[in-house]
Scaffold this active site. Structure first.
Site, PDB file in Angstrom:
ATOM      1  N   ASP A   1      29.998  93.267  -2.836  1.00 56.23           N
ATOM      2  CA  ASP A   1      31.095  94.190  -3.127  1.00 56.23           C
ATOM      3  C   ASP A   1      32.399  93.764  -2.446  1.00 56.23           C
ATOM      4  O   ASP A   1      32.375  93.160  -1.371  1.00 56.23           O
ATOM      5  CB  ASP A   1      30.690  95.581  -2.626  1.00 56.23           C
TER       6      ASP A   1
ATOM      7  N   ASN B   1      28.850  98.770 -14.858  1.00 52.38           N
ATOM      8  CA  ASN B   1      30.033  97.892 -14.812  1.00 52.38           C
ATOM      9  C   ASN B   1      30.660  97.631 -16.189  1.00 52.38           C
ATOM     10  O   ASN B   1      31.793  97.166 -16.278  1.00 52.38           O
ATOM     11  CB  ASN B   1      29.716  96.550 -14.123  1.00 52.38           C
TER      12      ASN B   1
HETATM   13  C1  FPP Z   1      31.784  94.195  -7.056  1.00 53.04           C
HETATM   14  O1  FPP Z   1      33.070  94.097  -6.461  1.00 53.04           O
HETATM   15  C2  FPP Z   1      31.464  92.912  -7.667  1.00 53.04           C
HETATM   16  C3  FPP Z   1      31.117  92.725  -8.976  1.00 53.04           C
HETATM   17  C4  FPP Z   1      31.022  93.830  -9.956  1.00 53.04           C
HETATM   18  C5  FPP Z   1      30.848  91.364  -9.511  1.00 53.04           C
HETATM   19  C6  FPP Z   1      29.984  90.511  -8.618  1.00 53.04           C
HETATM   20  C7  FPP Z   1      29.879  89.155  -9.200  1.00 53.04           C
HETATM   21  C8  FPP Z   1      30.020  88.018  -8.493  1.00 53.04           C
HETATM   22  C9  FPP Z   1      30.203  87.962  -7.036  1.00 53.04           C
HETATM   23  C10 FPP Z   1      29.889  86.721  -9.223  1.00 53.04           C
HETATM   24  C11 FPP Z   1      28.511  86.169  -8.945  1.00 53.04           C
HETATM   25  C12 FPP Z   1      28.121  85.190  -9.944  1.00 53.04           C
HETATM   26  C13 FPP Z   1      26.846  84.989 -10.340  1.00 53.04           C
HETATM   27  C14 FPP Z   1      26.536  83.952 -11.328  1.00 53.04           C
HETATM   28  C15 FPP Z   1      25.716  85.793  -9.851  1.00 53.04           C
HETATM   29  P1  FPP Z   1      34.241  95.026  -7.016  1.00 53.04           P
HETATM   30  O2  FPP Z   1      34.895  94.332  -8.146  1.00 53.04           O
HETATM   31  O3  FPP Z   1      33.690  96.380  -7.328  1.00 53.04           O
HETATM   32  O4  FPP Z   1      35.187  95.081  -5.762  1.00 53.04           O
HETATM   33  P2  FPP Z   1      36.122  96.301  -5.350  1.00 53.04           P
HETATM   34  O5  FPP Z   1      35.195  97.418  -4.916  1.00 53.04           O
HETATM   35  O6  FPP Z   1      36.898  95.739  -4.194  1.00 53.04           O
HETATM   36  O7  FPP Z   1      36.968  96.656  -6.531  1.00 53.04           O
END
Ligand code: FPP
Length: 248
Positions: free
Chosen positions: A28, A76
């Site tokens: 996250d 998501n």
């Molecule tokens: C949550 O952070 C993260 C995600 C929804 C995406 C996670 C994906 C990756 C790290 C890429 C990994 C790649 C592979 C192939 C497994 P957020 O966007 O909710 O962050 P925020 O809370 O700061 O908005």
């Protein structure tokens, strides 16, 4: 007990602590990482993907047996179209290239979640990765994509009903072990430790059944900034916990 090597720079001595056999990570903070830098959210996800690669290899190097990372939840899809599109693009490029890297580490790649919602290319890549890695003998990496724990539980209940109706299973035989066998993580131990970076105190529909006795460590680092030393810190905290499983 010498938790660290003689020289602090050597880092944590993993042979001196009780290591979790299964770690879950809620990756996250990508969006906030990007925002802090005035970048689009997709830049945060790309940076998060690099961290995913680094931490996965590290877990495998230090002898973790199972790692489950939360990459994309059933919720998501509600994100803006361009963010979802850029995440799908990122997943595709990762499944084409980076997962090849895991070959050297003998990592077994599995996807947990409902694959049917992804487009054909991505779904084929997921299946290809599972097929080509299934006979390896290293760490099992579960990548949770279109995963939601409530969805997983409903799916298990439906499959159990079908098997009971087809006389493949007796209602009275259903117990916690049998129920677990109907989940995506069938045959795997429950997570011992779940790490959530970015300072949020939520489980966000991740491994609800499996985390009944899991130790949680919340860390104040955004996922793209997460370092091997942060994982070591979480391991140190985990090893100092007294797990009682409801006993005394
Ligand atoms: C949550 O952070 C993260 C995600 C929804 C995406 C996670 C994906 C990756 C790290 C890429 C990994 C790649 C592979 C192939 C497994 P957020 O966007 O909710 O962050 P925020 O809370 O700061 O908005």
């Amino acid at each position: 007990m010498a938790l660290f090597g003689k020289n602090k720079k050597e880092g944590l001595d993993h042979s001196q602590i009780l290591l979790p056999s299964h770690i879950g990570i809620i990756m996250d903070g990508n969006g906030r990482w990007a925002k802090k830098r005035g970048l689009p959210r997709k830049a945060g996800h790309s940076a998060g993907a690099k961290t995913f690669r680094k931490i996965t290899r590290y877990c495998s190097d230090i002898g973790i047996k199972y790692l489950t990372v939360y990459a994309f939840s059933t919720e998501n899809w509600k994100r803006p179209d361009d963010e979802v599109k850029s995440l799908m693009k990122l997943f595709k490029s990762y499944l084409e290239e980076a997962l090849e890297d895991f070959k050297d580490d003998s990592i077994v790649v599995k996807f947990i979640g409902d694959k049917s919602k992804f487009d054909d290319d991505l779904r084929s890549l997921m299946i290809e990765n599972e097929e080509s890695s299934k006979d390896r003998n290293g760490m099992v990496l579960n990548i949770a994509m279109n995963y939601g724990s409530r969805d997983e539980i409903i799916r298990a209940v439906k499959n159990i009903c079908t098997d009971v109706m087809d006389s493949k299973l007796l209602k009275d035989d259903i117990d916690e072990k049998i129920f677990s066998d109907y989940l995506y993580t069938s045959g795997q131990p429950d997570p011992d430790l779940i790490i959530r970076p970015s300072g949020e105190y939520r489980i966000s529909n991740f491994l609800l059944w499996q985390s009944a006795y899991t130790e949680f460590v919340i860390m104040n680092k955004l996922w793209p900034d997460f370092e091997k030393s942060d994982l070591d810190e979480a391991l140190k905290i985990y090893s100092s916990r007294n797990r009682r499983y409801g006993g005394v």
